[in-house]
Design an enzyme around this catalytic site. Sequence first.
Site, PDB file in Angstrom:
ATOM      1  CE  LYS A  18     100.249  11.600 -29.230  1.00  0.00           C
ATOM      2  NZ  LYS A  18      98.835  11.381 -28.827  1.00  0.00           N
ATOM      3  NE  ARG A 179     108.699   7.096 -73.158  1.00  0.00           N
ATOM      4  CZ  ARG A 179     108.430   6.143 -72.274  1.00  0.00           C
ATOM      5  NH1 ARG A 179     107.200   5.664 -72.153  1.00  0.00           N
ATOM      6  NH2 ARG A 179     109.391   5.656 -71.499  1.00  0.00           N
TER       7      ARG A 179
END
Length: 304
Positions: A18, A179
């Site tokens: 399950k 950056r």
Amino acid sequence: MSENPARTARLGQNQYGKAETRVVRITRDGDRHHIKDLNVSVALSGDMDDVHHSGSNANVLPTDTTKNTVYAFAKEHGISSPEEFGLLLARHFVTSQEPIRRARIRIEEYSWERIGGPGTQHSFARTGGGTRVAQVVHDGEGTEVVAGLKDLTVLNSTDSEFWGYRKDRYTTLPEAHDRILATDVSTRWRYSWADAEGETAPDWDASYRETRRHLLDAFAQTYSFSLQQTLYGMGSRVIENRPEIDEIRLSLPNKHHFLVDLSPFGLENDNEVYFAADRPYGLIEATVLRDGAEARIPAELTNL
């Protein structure tokens, strides 16, 4: 053609269970409440040839039963950590059902924090600092525990460069000497603990907390010339500081931030205004190992 052709197919690895049982456990310590919020997936394997070949369900424990077991164990045993709860479930399925030889439990934990001030003991808000995950595999002879986290977004607004790379006629990316470096951390680490007799289990919560801290510290403290360098710095920091961990695998998408061209408006963009692109993105993945350790975390597990 023969009416009884020789069989050319055979059953390979298989499992059933399950998936994604959502369980929320509230512990009431007087007026002060505690919450554990899990998503539990159970996969069982063993003597399952007959159900595939003939449809006989004699060796099949219904998946509904596995779901009910998750809820019952949450009540009977409580939930101390995803790893410990997974161990309880895995051992139960293998030891209580003879046809089941192996159980794999995957768990996600969603974190909550208290809100409302010191006097409020029962109000919570979902936190956004990544999702804790764990996988426990038990086969009656040994146990493997892999823990980790996913969806932890981090960003350095400087101290990152990317230049000196190979170029060909299709290369248009300009070199960057300052950056933004941003990523969504998805990582799994494997514990050396194997459930041997007399072997003490790690403190799962403390190990998770400290491993997460080392990952974040390494991300923040590494001056990065590439995301690969940052990844290795994060992984090696964990291996060097957490002796209970033998292997860590990281998957880091590069969440690109591009400078916006403001020149048409007569404005200079001095690393201030960026466009955050969600795709396409670079994807950097690697495993960092303790010397002498074996790589066992599959690549696909890191992105589950």
